[in-house]
Design a protein around this motif. Structure first.
Motif, PDB file in Angstrom:
ATOM      1  N   GLY A 158       0.745  -1.077  -0.049  1.00  0.00           N
ATOM      2  CA  GLY A 158      -0.092  -0.075   0.073  1.00  0.00           C
ATOM      3  C   GLY A 158       0.857   1.143  -0.008  1.00  0.00           C
ATOM      4  O   GLY A 158       0.419   2.312   0.425  1.00  0.00           O
ATOM      5  N   THR A 159       2.124   1.201  -0.483  1.00  0.00           N
ATOM      6  CA  THR A 159       2.941   2.463  -0.588  1.00  0.00           C
ATOM      7  C   THR A 159       2.934   2.866  -1.933  1.00  0.00           C
ATOM      8  O   THR A 159       2.381   2.396  -2.831  1.00  0.00           O
ATOM      9  CB  THR A 159       4.421   2.078  -0.198  1.00  0.00           C
ATOM     10  N   GLY A 160       3.588   4.131  -2.118  1.00  0.00           N
ATOM     11  CA  GLY A 160       3.532   4.667  -3.526  1.00  0.00           C
ATOM     12  C   GLY A 160       4.285   3.905  -4.479  1.00  0.00           C
ATOM     13  O   GLY A 160       5.405   3.295  -4.304  1.00  0.00           O
ATOM     14  N   ILE A 161       3.999   4.144  -5.620  1.00  0.00           N
ATOM     15  CA  ILE A 161       4.552   3.204  -6.957  1.00  0.00           C
ATOM     16  C   ILE A 161       5.097   4.459  -7.634  1.00  0.00           C
ATOM     17  O   ILE A 161       6.418   3.998  -8.174  1.00  0.00           O
ATOM     18  CB  ILE A 161       3.405   2.397  -7.682  1.00  0.00           C
ATOM     19  N   GLY A 162       4.913   5.518  -7.738  1.00  0.00           N
ATOM     20  CA  GLY A 162       5.364   6.536  -8.715  1.00  0.00           C
ATOM     21  C   GLY A 162       5.535   6.153 -10.216  1.00  0.00           C
ATOM     22  O   GLY A 162       4.535   5.704 -10.741  1.00  0.00           O
ATOM     23  N   HIS A 163       6.447   6.457 -10.762  1.00  0.00           N
ATOM     24  CA  HIS A 163       6.651   6.078 -12.200  1.00  0.00           C
ATOM     25  C   HIS A 163       7.202   4.569 -12.334  1.00  0.00           C
ATOM     26  O   HIS A 163       7.448   4.209 -13.446  1.00  0.00           O
ATOM     27  CB  HIS A 163       7.914   7.021 -12.874  1.00  0.00           C
ATOM     28  N   ASN A 164       7.452   3.754 -11.390  1.00  0.00           N
ATOM     29  CA  ASN A 164       7.792   2.468 -11.532  1.00  0.00           C
ATOM     30  C   ASN A 164       6.820   1.524 -12.167  1.00  0.00           C
ATOM     31  O   ASN A 164       7.239   0.521 -12.996  1.00  0.00           O
ATOM     32  CB  ASN A 164       8.026   2.068 -10.104  1.00  0.00           C
ATOM     33  N   GLY A 165       5.502   1.764 -11.954  1.00  0.00           N
ATOM     34  CA  GLY A 165       4.450   1.061 -12.553  1.00  0.00           C
ATOM     35  C   GLY A 165       4.688   1.094 -13.911  1.00  0.00           C
ATOM     36  O   GLY A 165       4.418   0.078 -14.766  1.00  0.00           O
TER      37      GLY A 165
END
Length: 256
Positions: free
Chosen positions: A224-231
């Motif tokens: 449930g943490t941030g993904i940012g541009h990694n997705g």
């Protein structure tokens, strides 16, 4: 019978053949699966307190498990490279080519069978993680579905690369050696430690490779943490590797 119906029928037959082969010779899959499980146990119980930075073993387990799950995908697909190389060197492919079957079904059977084995292996490693104390209480049902989709897509992309490696290898031993980067790359990713804790000269090597964005995306989905541009990076790597592996494998297979 239409071409599509013939392709589906023959691909199903080849899939059943590969699954039966894996069941009759489970030692290869077992050996490849034991490596991630042993690494999980080693890093949690031996290095967990130190590498967690004082946060404790449970916190480090939550950080570590997504990386180990993707390492499991990489290690399982090595078996695909070995299996393809064995088929090529033992002459069974030459026999298949004399039969009235769809040519593409031979590779498709290997790919689908490998994806099924990879997903099953990841589920087993995940079950070990849960037994050790991993919990994903912050992830929603949609995030769980997205995490599963990422694992399947990543497995599909690496499997096509592994098929190409198997086709260019003269024997099973060479195929195993050629596919070793699929195990080595997770070791130099963010699977075990954050990127910012690595030496400055090494951070770009760990960051700009396919495993790191996939690991960070899976970690964000499960925790449930941030993904940012990694997705988007993970999706791009998956699609790019799948397309590259497919055309490489098809070109090499059609030449032989």
């Amino acid at each position: 019978m239409s071409t599509l119906t013939l392709a589906v029928r023959d691909s199903s037959t080849m899939l059943r053949r590969n699954l039966l082969h894996a069941r009759r010779y489970p030692s290869l899959t077992l050996n490849l699966l034991l490596t991630p499980v042993m690494l999980l146990l080693l890093f949690v119980y031996v290095f967990g307190d130190t590498m967690s930075g004082g946060a404790g073993r449970d916190a480090y387990l939550a950080y570590l498990l997504p990386g180990i799950m993707l390492m499991t995908v990489g290690s399982t697909t090595i078996g695909t490279a070995v299996s393809v190389a064995m088929d090529m060197s033992e002459g069974i492919i030459a026999r298949f080519r004399t039969m009235a079957i769809h040519r593409g079904s031979i590779l498709v059977g290997h790919v689908i069978g490998s994806v099924i084995q990879s997903v099953a292996s990841v589920v087993l490693v995940g079950a070990v993680g849960v037994a050790l104390g991993f919990r994903s209480t912050d992830a929603t049902a949609l995030e769980w579905l997205a995490a599963f989709g990422l694992l399947v897509l990543f497995s599909l992309s690496l499997t096509w690369i592994a098929v190409g490696m198997g086709l260019v290898s003269p024997n099973a031993e060479a195929a195993s050696n050629n596919a070793m980067p699929l195990i080595f790359l997770p070791l130099i990713s963010s699977a075990f430690v954050p990127l910012h804790s690595m030496p400055g000269w090494f951070q770009p090597i760990a960051e700009y490779q396919p495993f790191t964005p996939a690991i960070e995306t899976l970690r964000g989905l499960l925790l449930g943490t941030g993904i940012g541009h990694n997705g988007w990076l993970a999706l791009g790597w998956c699609v790019g590797l799948a397309v590259l592996g497919y055309f490489w494998s098809a070109a090499k297979f059609n030449k032989q």
